[in-house]
Design a protein around this motif. Structure first.
Motif, PDB file in Angstrom:
ATOM      1  N   TYR A 214      -5.330  16.638   9.397  1.00  0.00           N
ATOM      2  CA  TYR A 214      -6.383  15.641   9.279  1.00  0.00           C
ATOM      3  C   TYR A 214      -7.617  16.016  10.093  1.00  0.00           C
ATOM      4  O   TYR A 214      -8.648  15.337  10.016  1.00  0.00           O
ATOM      5  CB  TYR A 214      -5.887  14.259   9.746  1.00  0.00           C
ATOM      6  CG  TYR A 214      -4.663  13.771   9.013  1.00  0.00           C
ATOM      7  CD1 TYR A 214      -4.370  14.214   7.715  1.00  0.00           C
ATOM      8  CD2 TYR A 214      -3.789  12.861   9.596  1.00  0.00           C
ATOM      9  CE1 TYR A 214      -3.245  13.764   7.039  1.00  0.00           C
ATOM     10  CE2 TYR A 214      -2.663  12.399   8.921  1.00  0.00           C
ATOM     11  CZ  TYR A 214      -2.389  12.860   7.646  1.00  0.00           C
ATOM     12  OH  TYR A 214      -1.271  12.409   6.977  1.00  0.00           O
TER      13      TYR A 214
ATOM     14  N   GLN B 229     -11.823   3.781   7.953  1.00  0.00           N
ATOM     15  CA  GLN B 229     -10.557   4.512   7.813  1.00  0.00           C
ATOM     16  C   GLN B 229      -9.776   3.906   6.659  1.00  0.00           C
ATOM     17  O   GLN B 229      -9.563   2.700   6.606  1.00  0.00           O
ATOM     18  CB  GLN B 229      -9.730   4.424   9.101  1.00  0.00           C
ATOM     19  CG  GLN B 229      -8.371   5.105   8.997  1.00  0.00           C
ATOM     20  CD  GLN B 229      -7.513   4.885  10.225  1.00  0.00           C
ATOM     21  OE1 GLN B 229      -8.015   4.732  11.331  1.00  0.00           O
ATOM     22  NE2 GLN B 229      -6.212   4.855  10.032  1.00  0.00           N
TER      23      GLN B 229
ATOM     24  N   GLU C  10       0.839  -1.205   0.000  1.00  0.00           N
ATOM     25  CA  GLU C  10       0.000   0.000   0.000  1.00  0.00           C
ATOM     26  C   GLU C  10       0.871   1.252   0.000  1.00  0.00           C
ATOM     27  O   GLU C  10       0.572   2.221  -0.703  1.00  0.00           O
ATOM     28  CB  GLU C  10      -0.945   0.017   1.207  1.00  0.00           C
ATOM     29  CG  GLU C  10      -1.895   1.207   1.138  1.00  0.00           C
ATOM     30  CD  GLU C  10      -2.858   1.286   2.307  1.00  0.00           C
ATOM     31  OE1 GLU C  10      -4.071   1.223   2.075  1.00  0.00           O
ATOM     32  OE2 GLU C  10      -2.376   1.419   3.452  1.00  0.00           O
ATOM     33  N   ARG C  11       1.938   1.242   0.793  1.00  0.00           N
ATOM     34  CA  ARG C  11       2.851   2.396   0.817  1.00  0.00           C
ATOM     35  C   ARG C  11       3.478   2.606  -0.556  1.00  0.00           C
ATOM     36  O   ARG C  11       3.626   3.739  -1.020  1.00  0.00           O
ATOM     37  CB  ARG C  11       3.935   2.179   1.884  1.00  0.00           C
ATOM     38  CG  ARG C  11       4.997   3.251   1.928  1.00  0.00           C
ATOM     39  CD  ARG C  11       5.755   3.214   3.246  1.00  0.00           C
ATOM     40  NE  ARG C  11       6.219   1.888   3.585  1.00  0.00           N
ATOM     41  CZ  ARG C  11       7.362   1.339   3.176  1.00  0.00           C
ATOM     42  NH1 ARG C  11       8.159   2.026   2.353  1.00  0.00           N
ATOM     43  NH2 ARG C  11       7.722   0.140   3.572  1.00  0.00           N
TER      44      ARG C  11
ATOM     45  N   ILE D 153       0.934   4.288  -2.830  1.00  0.00           N
ATOM     46  CA  ILE D 153       0.769   5.714  -2.535  1.00  0.00           C
ATOM     47  C   ILE D 153       1.948   6.513  -3.072  1.00  0.00           C
ATOM     48  O   ILE D 153       1.773   7.555  -3.725  1.00  0.00           O
ATOM     49  CB  ILE D 153       0.595   5.934  -1.016  1.00  0.00           C
ATOM     50  CG1 ILE D 153      -0.742   5.355  -0.551  1.00  0.00           C
ATOM     51  CG2 ILE D 153       0.685   7.423  -0.672  1.00  0.00           C
ATOM     52  CD1 ILE D 153      -0.909   5.314   0.944  1.00  0.00           C
TER      53      ILE D 153
ATOM     54  N   ASN E 231      -6.740   5.037   3.263  1.00  0.00           N
ATOM     55  CA  ASN E 231      -5.840   6.024   2.664  1.00  0.00           C
ATOM     56  C   ASN E 231      -6.285   6.360   1.248  1.00  0.00           C
ATOM     57  O   ASN E 231      -6.855   5.524   0.545  1.00  0.00           O
ATOM     58  CB  ASN E 231      -4.407   5.498   2.648  1.00  0.00           C
ATOM     59  CG  ASN E 231      -3.828   5.402   4.040  1.00  0.00           C
ATOM     60  OD1 ASN E 231      -3.984   6.300   4.851  1.00  0.00           O
ATOM     61  ND2 ASN E 231      -3.172   4.290   4.339  1.00  0.00           N
ATOM     62  N   LYS E 232      -5.994   7.581   0.837  1.00  0.00           N
ATOM     63  CA  LYS E 232      -6.387   8.014  -0.499  1.00  0.00           C
ATOM     64  C   LYS E 232      -5.460   9.111  -0.973  1.00  0.00           C
ATOM     65  O   LYS E 232      -5.043   9.971  -0.198  1.00  0.00           O
ATOM     66  CB  LYS E 232      -7.837   8.517  -0.488  1.00  0.00           C
ATOM     67  CG  LYS E 232      -8.355   8.994  -1.853  1.00  0.00           C
ATOM     68  CD  LYS E 232      -9.868   8.882  -1.943  1.00  0.00           C
ATOM     69  CE  LYS E 232     -10.591   9.848  -1.028  1.00  0.00           C
ATOM     70  NZ  LYS E 232     -10.656  11.201  -1.624  1.00  0.00           N
TER      71      LYS E 232
ATOM     72  N   ALA F 278      -1.843  13.006  -0.020  1.00  0.00           N
ATOM     73  CA  ALA F 278      -2.146  11.646   0.429  1.00  0.00           C
ATOM     74  C   ALA F 278      -2.524  11.729   1.901  1.00  0.00           C
ATOM     75  O   ALA F 278      -1.733  12.209   2.720  1.00  0.00           O
ATOM     76  CB  ALA F 278      -0.939  10.733   0.243  1.00  0.00           C
ATOM     77  N   THR F 279      -3.733  11.296   2.221  1.00  0.00           N
ATOM     78  CA  THR F 279      -4.213  11.398   3.601  1.00  0.00           C
ATOM     79  C   THR F 279      -5.009  10.151   3.967  1.00  0.00           C
ATOM     80  O   THR F 279      -5.543   9.465   3.098  1.00  0.00           O
ATOM     81  CB  THR F 279      -5.148  12.609   3.788  1.00  0.00           C
ATOM     82  OG1 THR F 279      -6.389  12.367   3.090  1.00  0.00           O
ATOM     83  CG2 THR F 279      -4.520  13.894   3.301  1.00  0.00           C
ATOM     84  N   PRO F 280      -5.135   9.890   5.261  1.00  0.00           N
ATOM     85  CA  PRO F 280      -6.168   8.952   5.689  1.00  0.00           C
ATOM     86  C   PRO F 280      -7.531   9.631   5.563  1.00  0.00           C
ATOM     87  O   PRO F 280      -7.618  10.866   5.570  1.00  0.00           O
ATOM     88  CB  PRO F 280      -5.816   8.678   7.158  1.00  0.00           C
ATOM     89  CG  PRO F 280      -5.086   9.892   7.601  1.00  0.00           C
ATOM     90  CD  PRO F 280      -4.351  10.415   6.392  1.00  0.00           C
ATOM     91  N   CYS F 281      -8.551   8.850   5.401  1.00  0.00           N
ATOM     92  CA  CYS F 281      -9.924   9.365   5.309  1.00  0.00           C
ATOM     93  C   CYS F 281     -10.770   8.630   6.339  1.00  0.00           C
ATOM     94  O   CYS F 281     -10.617   7.417   6.531  1.00  0.00           O
ATOM     95  CB  CYS F 281     -10.490   9.134   3.912  1.00  0.00           C
ATOM     96  SG  CYS F 281      -9.496   9.833   2.576  1.00  0.00           S
TER      97      CYS F 281
END
Length: 465
Positions: free
Chosen positions: A238, A319, A172-173, A176, A321-322, A296-299
């Protein structure tokens, strides 16, 4: 938010937008309150004009040393009436604003009217992979490879959360970082990438093209206007305040789907919120438009209306990431900019070799604030269906009015106008991860890592148990 003048002059169009978006806003109530408000404003203006004229007359009489007592007394009654009318105007303004907050943006003329059945498939890219075995779901693959742990996530936080471990977290990292690199650097030039996929990794029951030809700018005609297409990366808070959530349209309509803290702050449901608000209450230089930003943030989303829907695996979580793309553009170019935005998001899916389709959403499927939206849906073989991995929308001046983001237009003698805002996922995790795991799975449960991601994973080619 729509301009009140627009509503007043186009009531039928606004009522149609309310119906087509399945909203319940009362346009007639707004027009009634607006009529009362204008009557009060007219009377207030007349009283203030009368007060100004009387003040001048009193000043003249005093200068001439004449009696002005009668006029002074009349001024008191006018002043009292003005105070009453000003209070009345305040009492009218509040319900009017509250009604306006619930009026949706008007869909563009080419948006199909209706619900999900009216959505239009614009195009597809690639082909769904063919297997000589039954493809597994991502949660089974993740469990077998020990890269996904839903049970412990539930123990820690409750349902709707996930833990990625080891190669899963690294993958995932990598996704991103790859997305950020593409959006910040590669959209400004034509890039042709041939990805030779090693036969030894793809001879285990998956029918996959041996080469994937990728143009990171699929539609070159949209990119020949001399404007760099790279996005500036921004790292954002955030937690945001209520004004920020209101500006992008999350409040008041979507309050039940959001997480609010005891301090009246809100956890961001998407990077769109803080990114769009960086220019709130500002006037931009027209020479700096268009402006492109990526974050790039968590949502965080409660998904209050989604209990029981697609809860298996990590398709719908609270929760995630996007990578988010946001544009501030001149009103005359916003729909062209939307097409470019879609191709920017598509470039990621093409680089990853994931089959997808582009859907133009109908009025009933679009968001409250959007004028036109395209969804990118990638194919998940294990689930046997498409998953939305990006939603790209043009919000015209709807968000800009709420956020008070303007620019000076030199073409119109420096007139101050609202910018148009756009945003889209470029892309959203974890659905992109789902499609990748399920597309690149092998019969033994291992996962082939797309070649373009391998430099982000120290050359790793496989995830295996």
């Amino acid at each position: 938010m729509l301009d009140l003048d627009f509503i007043r002059n186009n009531p039928d169009a606004v009522k149609k937008a309310v119906r087509d978006k399945n909203e319940k806003s009362d346009v007639d109530a707004i027009l009634k309150i607006d009529a009362e408000r204008r009557q009060v404003i007219t009377e207030l203006d007349n009283l203030r004009h009368q007060r100004n004229q009387t003040s001048e007359e009193i000043a003249r009489l005093k200068k001439e040393k004449k009696d002005a007592d009668k006029l002074i007394q009349s001024m008191k009654s006018v002043g009292e009436r003005i105070k009453i009318m000003e209070k009345q105007l305040e009492e009218i303004d509040k319900p009017l604003r509250e009604q306006l907050y619930w009026i949706p943006n008007v869909p563009a003329s080419d948006v199909p009217v209706g619900g999900a059945a009216a959505n239009v498939e614009v195009r597809q890219w690639g082909q769904p992979p063919a297997f000589n075995f039954t493809p597994q779901s991502h949660w089974l693959l993740g469990q077998q490879l020990k890269i996904l742990d839903l049970e412990r996530a539930t123990k820690i936080s409750g349902g709707g959360f996930m833990i990625l471990k080891g190669a899963g977290a690294a993958l995932e990292r990598a996704l991103i970082n790859f997305m950020l690199d593409v959006h910040t650097g590669q959209h400004s030039r034509k890039v042709g990438i041939a990805l030779p996929l090693k036969d030894s990794l793809f001879n285990d029951g998956i029918s996959q093209p041996r080469k994937v030809g990728i143009s990171l700018i699929p539609n070159d005609s949209l990119f020949n206007k001399g404007i760099p297409q790279h996005y500036q990366e921004i790292n954002l808070p955030y937690l945001v305040n209520q004004k920020s959530m209101f500006a992008t349209g999350q409040l008041p309509k979507l309050a039940d789907d959001m997480y609010q803290t005891a301090e009246q702050s809100w956890l961001i449901p998407t990077g769109e919120v803080p990114l769009t608000n960086i220019f709130r209450d500002e006037i931009l230089d027209s020479d700096t438009l268009p402006r492109y930003y990526v974050t790039a943030t968590p949502c965080f989303r409660r998904e209050a209306g989604s209990h029981g829907k697609e809860t298996r695996g990590i398709n719908r979580v609270h929760q995630f990431n996007k990578v988010e793309l946001v544009k501030f553009v001149h009103p005359d170019t916003s729909f062209d900019e939307l097409e470019k935005l879609v191709t920017n998001a598509e470039s990621i899916l093409q680089a990853l070799g994931l089959h997808y389709r582009v859907i133009k959403l109908s009025t009933g499927e679009m968001s409250f604030a959007s004028a036109k939206t395209y969804d990118l849906e990638a194919w998940a073989p294990g689930l046997g269906r498409y998953l939305e991995v990006s939603s790209c929308g043009n919000f015209t001046d709807f968000q800009a009015r709420r956020a008070n983001i303007k620019f000076r237009d030199p073409a119109q003698a420096g007139q101050v106008k609202f910018v148009h805002t756009l945003n889209g996922s470029g892309l959203a995790l974890p659905r992109t991860l789902i499609c990748l795991l399920e597309t690149y799975q092998q019969s033994d449960g291992s996962i082939v890592i797309p070649e373009i991601l391998r430099p982000y994973l120290n050359g790793q080619e496989l995830i295996k148990s």
